[in-house]
Design a protein around this motif. Structure first.
Motif, PDB file in Angstrom:
ATOM      1  N   THR A 164       4.793   4.300   1.379  1.00 38.86           N
ATOM      2  CA  THR A 164       5.956   4.507   0.522  1.00 38.86           C
ATOM      3  C   THR A 164       6.711   3.206   0.297  1.00 38.86           C
ATOM      4  OG1 THR A 164       7.346   5.134   2.391  1.00 38.86           O
ATOM      5  CG2 THR A 164       6.249   6.915   1.188  1.00 38.86           C
ATOM      6  N   MET A 165       6.530   2.213   1.131  1.00 46.67           N
ATOM      7  CA  MET A 165       7.227   0.944   0.973  1.00 46.67           C
ATOM      8  C   MET A 165       6.455  -0.029   0.087  1.00 46.67           C
ATOM      9  SD  MET A 165       8.864   0.370   4.779  1.00 46.67           S
ATOM     10  CE  MET A 165       7.522  -0.657   5.239  1.00 46.67           C
ATOM     11  N   ALA A 166       5.174   0.183  -0.108  1.00 48.65           N
ATOM     12  CA  ALA A 166       4.350  -0.757  -0.862  1.00 48.65           C
ATOM     13  C   ALA A 166       4.325  -0.389  -2.340  1.00 48.65           C
ATOM     14  CB  ALA A 166       2.931  -0.756  -0.307  1.00 48.65           C
ATOM     15  N   TYR A 167       4.217  -1.418  -3.179  1.00 53.49           N
ATOM     16  CA  TYR A 167       4.102  -1.192  -4.609  1.00 53.49           C
ATOM     17  C   TYR A 167       3.206  -2.284  -5.197  1.00 53.49           C
ATOM     18  CZ  TYR A 167       5.088   0.029  -9.353  1.00 53.49           C
ATOM     19  OH  TYR A 167       4.931   0.437 -10.653  1.00 53.49           O
ATOM     20  N   THR A 168       2.412  -1.921  -6.185  1.00 51.79           N
ATOM     21  CA  THR A 168       1.543  -2.877  -6.855  1.00 51.79           C
ATOM     22  C   THR A 168       1.994  -3.040  -8.295  1.00 51.79           C
ATOM     23  OG1 THR A 168      -0.334  -2.318  -5.451  1.00 51.79           O
ATOM     24  CG2 THR A 168      -0.833  -3.389  -7.547  1.00 51.79           C
ATOM     25  N   ILE A 169       2.319  -4.264  -8.668  1.00 48.82           N
ATOM     26  CA  ILE A 169       2.644  -4.572 -10.061  1.00 48.82           C
ATOM     27  C   ILE A 169       1.313  -4.716 -10.782  1.00 48.82           C
ATOM     28  CG2 ILE A 169       3.774  -6.180 -11.636  1.00 48.82           C
ATOM     29  CD1 ILE A 169       5.516  -7.048  -9.179  1.00 48.82           C
ATOM     30  N   GLY A 170       0.940  -3.698 -11.549  1.00 44.93           N
ATOM     31  CA  GLY A 170      -0.366  -3.657 -12.196  1.00 44.93           C
ATOM     32  C   GLY A 170      -0.328  -3.884 -13.696  1.00 44.93           C
ATOM     33  N   PHE A 171       0.845  -4.184 -14.255  1.00 43.31           N
ATOM     34  CA  PHE A 171       1.015  -4.484 -15.672  1.00 43.31           C
ATOM     35  C   PHE A 171       0.611  -3.319 -16.578  1.00 43.31           C
ATOM     36  CE2 PHE A 171       0.442  -8.469 -13.412  1.00 43.31           C
ATOM     37  CZ  PHE A 171       1.594  -9.138 -13.775  1.00 43.31           C
TER      38      PHE A 171
END
Length: 191
Positions: free
Chosen positions: A24-31
């Motif tokens: 829940t803390m991780a996020y991926t900027i995938g455009f």
């Protein structure tokens, strides 16, 4: 026997809670919402989930036919293999950098320098990554224990023969100060 069973159950519950908290803390900027057509210039900024990616040097473009899941961003010029350097900056409160997917197109040897800063000072020693294993294929570079940052720069340097490079899937994570101290406000967090 019953005590051993309860201990294993408690361990399992604790591990699942830690896994959930990490995810829940991780996020991926995938455009995924990147505007524009393939090879349109990327000159402003891109925002996703409270994080901002801004081109801060070099020639950047929208990559709608190439990505580690399309789209991505790329730096060129695409049809010119002269050496050059391009840089992006990632901001969005205080966060943890966890990794990025990188390429070197048409030839090996694109060198990436990744620098994190916090409150204007160096947050971790600069990371250097050289793409020497594959051409036109993303390589995932993952990092851990780098500490919090509020400004992250990724600079790609193209050697002779490389026409462009791409960046995708910038992995960031929420940061919560474990010891904020009495009367202090923890830094803003993004997820």
């Amino acid at each position: 026997m019953m005590r051993k069973h309860i201990s294993r159950y408690a361990l399992l519950v604790a591990l699942l809670a830690m896994l959930w908290a990490t995810e829940t803390m991780a996020y991926t900027i995938g455009f995924g919402n990147l505007a524009g057509n393939n090879l349109d210039r990327f000159t402003s900024y891109y925002e996703e989930n409270g994080y901002r990616v801004t081109p801060t040097g070099g020639d950047w473009f929208v990559a709608k036919i190439f990505g580690n899941e399309i789209p991505a961003i790329g730096a060129g010029p695409v049809y010119n293999s002269t050496p050059g350097e391009s840089q992006i900056t990632v901001t969005g409160g205080t966060f943890i950098f966890g990794g990025v997917d990188l390429t070197s197109n048409s030839a090996l040897g694109t060198t990436y320098t990744i620098v994190g800063s916090l409150n204007g000072g160096e947050a971790f020693s600069p990371l250097t990554v050289v793409i020497n294993n594959s051409i036109n294929t993303f390589e995932s570079k993952l990092f851990s224990n780098l500490g919090p940052v509020d400004n992250l720069t990724i600079t790609g340097t193209r050697p002779q023969g490389v026409t462009s490079f791409n960046i995708d899937n910038i992995r960031v994570g929420k940061y919560s100060d474990p010891n904020p101290g009495p009367g202090s406000n923890p830094p803003p967090c993004r997820t």
